[in-house]
Design an enzyme around this catalytic site. Structure first.
Site, PDB file in Angstrom:
ATOM      1  N   ARG A 233      58.357  83.953  93.302  1.00 40.04           N
ATOM      2  CA  ARG A 233      56.977  83.639  92.952  1.00 40.04           C
ATOM      3  C   ARG A 233      56.562  84.565  91.817  1.00 40.04           C
ATOM      4  O   ARG A 233      56.677  85.783  91.926  1.00 40.04           O
ATOM      5  CB  ARG A 233      56.051  83.792  94.157  1.00 40.04           C
TER       6      ARG A 233
ATOM      7  N   LYS B  41      50.621  68.835  86.320  1.00 37.98           N
ATOM      8  CA  LYS B  41      51.323  69.030  87.594  1.00 37.98           C
ATOM      9  C   LYS B  41      51.461  67.662  88.250  1.00 37.98           C
ATOM     10  O   LYS B  41      50.478  67.073  88.701  1.00 37.98           O
ATOM     11  CB  LYS B  41      50.572  69.989  88.508  1.00 37.98           C
TER      12      LYS B  41
ATOM     13  N   LYS C  16      49.555  77.818  88.691  1.00 41.30           N
ATOM     14  CA  LYS C  16      49.130  76.456  89.002  1.00 41.30           C
ATOM     15  C   LYS C  16      47.624  76.422  89.217  1.00 41.30           C
ATOM     16  O   LYS C  16      47.025  77.350  89.758  1.00 41.30           O
ATOM     17  CB  LYS C  16      49.851  75.932  90.247  1.00 41.30           C
TER      18      LYS C  16
ATOM     19  N   PHE D  17      61.246  70.534  83.535  1.00 42.76           N
ATOM     20  CA  PHE D  17      60.351  71.473  82.868  1.00 42.76           C
ATOM     21  C   PHE D  17      60.972  72.817  82.545  1.00 42.76           C
ATOM     22  O   PHE D  17      60.311  73.666  81.948  1.00 42.76           O
ATOM     23  CB  PHE D  17      59.045  71.688  83.650  1.00 42.76           C
TER      24      PHE D  17
END
Length: 282
Positions: free
Chosen positions: A192, A50, A198, A122
């Site tokens: 979401r 990340k 994450k 990504f």
């Protein structure tokens, strides 16, 4: 050029890109990450670093922020980008978020810095295929383009909690933010999603500055703490995380800032809240 891109993506259904009218840029349909769950089957996920960058969306013609604002990038920066959407983030390097944010928000950004900015890609958000396949197609696409500003975010596998901890430690030591987990079979969902997770050693949130508290001791005559209001209306102080320059010229009242914290106190306030940065214009 569009023809070669179509050949690269053969076998994958294309979802329609969001329609754009002249002068209008709707909020991009981005997939947002949920929090990492320790009970997940790690074999079902591909893992990447990340990065501490600014999330952007290339809609095939324009480079946009999460809110749909047009990024004032030099024309040469996006020259040769594909005519299909890309999901990723702009990145200037470890510890360079503030400089990147300043460049993005500048009406006349310095070109020498733009030459160092990279678009870390990504995902291919309009490809109706599992992430495993999207990842491979992304590699093929960028290899064809040979565009030096575009970099595919590399994915790898982890097989145990110990490997997750080791990978997280390695990323943090070199200045990264954490890890991202993408389900191999997951489709791109513009919301979401549990298909994207994450993992960070801390949580972060945003709050609005509503006041300043003066410093004492070595901080006399400077900022001691910010008084902020969170989205839920909770008011609290943030007294750590500032550089000497930020204590001398603190964020003004009305500014939205990002802060880090570790859980909540019994009264519902963020525990160990620490200033991170002003929120970039999105």
């Amino acid at each position: 050029m569009l023809k070669s891109h179509t050949l690269t993506l053969i076998g994958c259904a294309l979802l329609p890109a969001p329609a754009l009218l002249a002068g209008q840029h709707p909020q991009p349909p981005l997939m947002l990450a949920s929090e990492y769950q320790e009970q997940i089957q790690l074999g079902n996920y591909l893992v990447s670093e990340k990065f501490d960058g600014i999330r952007v969306f290339w809609d095939g013609q324009h480079l946009l922020t999460r809110s749909g604002n047009l990024i004032n990038a030099p024309s040469w920066f996006t020259q040769g980008f594909p005519q299909i959407p890309l999901d990723g983030e702009l990145w200037l390097g470890y510890g360079q978020f503030s400089q990147l944010s300043s460049v993005i928000n500048s009406a006349k950004p310095p070109l020498d810095i733009w030459h160092r900015v990279q678009f870390m890609v990504f995902d291919l958000p309009t490809i109706r295929a599992p992430f495993d396949m999207r990842y491979q197609q992304l590699g093929n696409l960028l290899a064809e383009l040979k565009q030096t500003q575009l970099r595919r975010v590399e994915q790898h596998t982890l097989s145990s909690d110990q490997e997750v901890r080791q990978a997280l430690t390695s990323v943090l030591q070199r200045g990264g933010e954490g890890l991202m987990f993408r389900h191999r079979n997951g489709l791109y969902e513009p919301k979401r999603s549990m298909q994207l997770l994450k993992l960070k050693p801390w949580q972060d949130a945003e709050a609005q500055v509503i006041g300043h508290r003066p410093g004492q001791g070595k901080y006399a005559g400077q900022l001691g703490a910010l008084v902020v209001r969170a989205a839920n209306g909770q008011v609290f102080k943030i007294g750590t995380g500032f550089s000497d320059e930020e204590r001398q010229q603190p964020p003004s009242v009305g500014t939205t800032i990002t802060y880090r914290y570790s859980g909540f106190t019994n009264s519902g306030k963020p525990r160990f809240a620490s200033y991170l940065r002003p929120r970039p214009v999105e």
